[in-house]
Design a protein around this motif. Sequence first.
Motif, PDB file in Angstrom:
ATOM      1  N   GLY A  79      28.944  66.655  21.470  1.00  0.00           N
ATOM      2  CA  GLY A  79      29.793  66.866  22.771  1.00  0.00           C
ATOM      3  C   GLY A  79      30.177  65.576  22.881  1.00  0.00           C
ATOM      4  O   GLY A  79      31.451  65.457  23.253  1.00  0.00           O
ATOM      5  N   GLU A  80      29.897  64.677  21.882  1.00  0.00           N
ATOM      6  CA  GLU A  80      31.051  63.295  22.295  1.00  0.00           C
ATOM      7  C   GLU A  80      32.220  63.054  21.934  1.00  0.00           C
ATOM      8  O   GLU A  80      32.925  63.188  22.051  1.00  0.00           O
ATOM      9  CB  GLU A  80      30.033  61.722  22.367  1.00  0.00           C
ATOM     10  N   LEU A  81      32.047  63.762  20.347  1.00  0.00           N
ATOM     11  CA  LEU A  81      33.149  63.963  19.519  1.00  0.00           C
ATOM     12  C   LEU A  81      33.445  64.859  20.238  1.00  0.00           C
ATOM     13  O   LEU A  81      34.793  64.492  20.044  1.00  0.00           O
ATOM     14  CB  LEU A  81      32.923  63.807  18.186  1.00  0.00           C
ATOM     15  N   LEU A  82      33.545  65.819  20.742  1.00  0.00           N
ATOM     16  CA  LEU A  82      34.049  66.626  21.374  1.00  0.00           C
ATOM     17  C   LEU A  82      34.842  66.130  22.368  1.00  0.00           C
ATOM     18  O   LEU A  82      36.599  66.978  22.639  1.00  0.00           O
ATOM     19  CB  LEU A  82      33.816  67.745  22.176  1.00  0.00           C
ATOM     20  N   LYS A  83      34.766  65.612  22.875  1.00  0.00           N
ATOM     21  CA  LYS A  83      35.030  64.628  24.500  1.00  0.00           C
ATOM     22  C   LYS A  83      35.663  64.011  23.910  1.00  0.00           C
ATOM     23  O   LYS A  83      37.644  63.873  24.227  1.00  0.00           O
ATOM     24  CB  LYS A  83      34.274  64.011  26.187  1.00  0.00           C
ATOM     25  N   LEU A  84      36.151  62.721  22.998  1.00  0.00           N
ATOM     26  CA  LEU A  84      36.679  62.223  22.214  1.00  0.00           C
ATOM     27  C   LEU A  84      37.823  63.077  21.520  1.00  0.00           C
ATOM     28  O   LEU A  84      39.180  62.662  22.112  1.00  0.00           O
ATOM     29  CB  LEU A  84      36.187  61.255  21.359  1.00  0.00           C
ATOM     30  N   LYS A  85      37.682  63.902  21.018  1.00  0.00           N
ATOM     31  CA  LYS A  85      38.720  64.912  20.205  1.00  0.00           C
ATOM     32  C   LYS A  85      39.743  65.215  20.935  1.00  0.00           C
ATOM     33  O   LYS A  85      41.066  65.425  21.040  1.00  0.00           O
ATOM     34  CB  LYS A  85      38.574  65.606  19.651  1.00  0.00           C
ATOM     35  N   GLN A  86      39.521  65.641  22.203  1.00  0.00           N
ATOM     36  CA  GLN A  86      40.155  66.156  23.411  1.00  0.00           C
ATOM     37  C   GLN A  86      40.840  65.574  24.150  1.00  0.00           C
ATOM     38  O   GLN A  86      42.083  65.852  25.265  1.00  0.00           O
ATOM     39  CB  GLN A  86      39.457  67.236  24.263  1.00  0.00           C
TER      40      GLN A  86
ATOM     41  N   LYS B  52      45.299  59.053  18.741  1.00  0.00           N
ATOM     42  CA  LYS B  52      45.316  59.588  17.414  1.00  0.00           C
ATOM     43  C   LYS B  52      44.252  60.106  17.015  1.00  0.00           C
ATOM     44  O   LYS B  52      42.783  60.510  17.337  1.00  0.00           O
ATOM     45  CB  LYS B  52      46.037  57.544  16.452  1.00  0.00           C
ATOM     46  N   THR B  53      44.296  59.708  15.422  1.00  0.00           N
ATOM     47  CA  THR B  53      43.400  60.355  14.754  1.00  0.00           C
ATOM     48  C   THR B  53      41.551  59.476  14.737  1.00  0.00           C
ATOM     49  O   THR B  53      41.819  58.611  15.186  1.00  0.00           O
ATOM     50  CB  THR B  53      43.594  60.477  12.956  1.00  0.00           C
ATOM     51  N   ILE B  54      40.160  60.797  14.668  1.00  0.00           N
ATOM     52  CA  ILE B  54      39.483  59.988  14.557  1.00  0.00           C
ATOM     53  C   ILE B  54      38.856  60.288  13.437  1.00  0.00           C
ATOM     54  O   ILE B  54      38.800  61.374  12.696  1.00  0.00           O
ATOM     55  CB  ILE B  54      38.239  60.493  15.773  1.00  0.00           C
ATOM     56  N   LEU B  55      38.434  59.060  12.500  1.00  0.00           N
ATOM     57  CA  LEU B  55      37.580  58.953  11.671  1.00  0.00           C
ATOM     58  C   LEU B  55      36.018  59.422  11.400  1.00  0.00           C
ATOM     59  O   LEU B  55      35.946  58.449  12.193  1.00  0.00           O
ATOM     60  CB  LEU B  55      37.767  58.166  10.931  1.00  0.00           C
ATOM     61  N   LEU B  56      35.575  60.032  11.267  1.00  0.00           N
ATOM     62  CA  LEU B  56      34.133  60.703  11.355  1.00  0.00           C
ATOM     63  C   LEU B  56      34.227  60.229   9.605  1.00  0.00           C
ATOM     64  O   LEU B  56      33.844  60.829   8.512  1.00  0.00           O
ATOM     65  CB  LEU B  56      33.806  61.840  11.195  1.00  0.00           C
ATOM     66  N   ASP B  57      32.443  59.167   9.914  1.00  0.00           N
ATOM     67  CA  ASP B  57      32.119  58.610   8.410  1.00  0.00           C
ATOM     68  C   ASP B  57      30.415  58.303   8.504  1.00  0.00           C
ATOM     69  O   ASP B  57      29.610  57.781   8.797  1.00  0.00           O
ATOM     70  CB  ASP B  57      32.832  57.318   7.274  1.00  0.00           C
TER      71      ASP B  57
ATOM     72  N   GLY C   7      32.281  73.225  14.575  1.00  0.00           N
ATOM     73  CA  GLY C   7      34.088  73.304  14.494  1.00  0.00           C
ATOM     74  C   GLY C   7      35.000  72.407  14.282  1.00  0.00           C
ATOM     75  O   GLY C   7      36.083  72.481  15.063  1.00  0.00           O
ATOM     76  N   LEU C   8      34.257  70.708  14.563  1.00  0.00           N
ATOM     77  CA  LEU C   8      34.836  69.544  14.867  1.00  0.00           C
ATOM     78  C   LEU C   8      36.025  68.584  14.018  1.00  0.00           C
ATOM     79  O   LEU C   8      36.781  68.188  14.455  1.00  0.00           O
ATOM     80  CB  LEU C   8      33.682  68.571  15.680  1.00  0.00           C
TER      81      LEU C   8
END
Length: 183
Positions: A103-110, A114-119, A131-132
């Motif tokens: 939910g947090e990543l979805l909120k940040l994606k919206q 710039k790009t968000i790097l998930l590691d 589906g993020l």
Amino acid sequence: MRTVRFGINISLDGYCDHTSFNPDEAVLNYFTSMMNDVDLLFFGRNMHQLMFPYWRDVARDQSGSAAENLFAERISAIDSVVVSRSLESVEGNARIVRNDPAGELLKLKQQAGKTILLDSVSLLPEMISAGLIDEFNLVIHPGIVGSGRPLLPAGSLHEKLNLKLVETINFKSGCMALHYVKG
């Protein structure tokens, strides 16, 4: 909407234990350039504790090679979100998220940015299922390590994810960078 990119080092047998790899200058330069359009890092606790404070110390002391120092400066300058229920605090330009990482990543994606790097290997199945993730950048190292954390635990995905290969880079070290987007 922002792009979410997953990037990681992996062995030929599918393990993602960063302590098993020693990236050369070309691989470090690849990851540094991959972060040129990134303004947010989204890490799990383990990856955060592995990467920081090590790279912040290298950036501060300029104690690495030229490629290491440049990577350290870049990764240390980017704001971070750390997903953890157990960490008491984080330093610098990081903040903790304790619940609902998807939910947090979805909120940040919206949000604008710039790009968000998930590691984070531990968060990967949840983020794929939600589906993020838009892009996958895997650097395959020419070694079989035989143990560690697999990229995805067996049975962790409920649906097959089809990807399209958009770039391949072969390094002199034998490493190979594979860049995929959702198919």
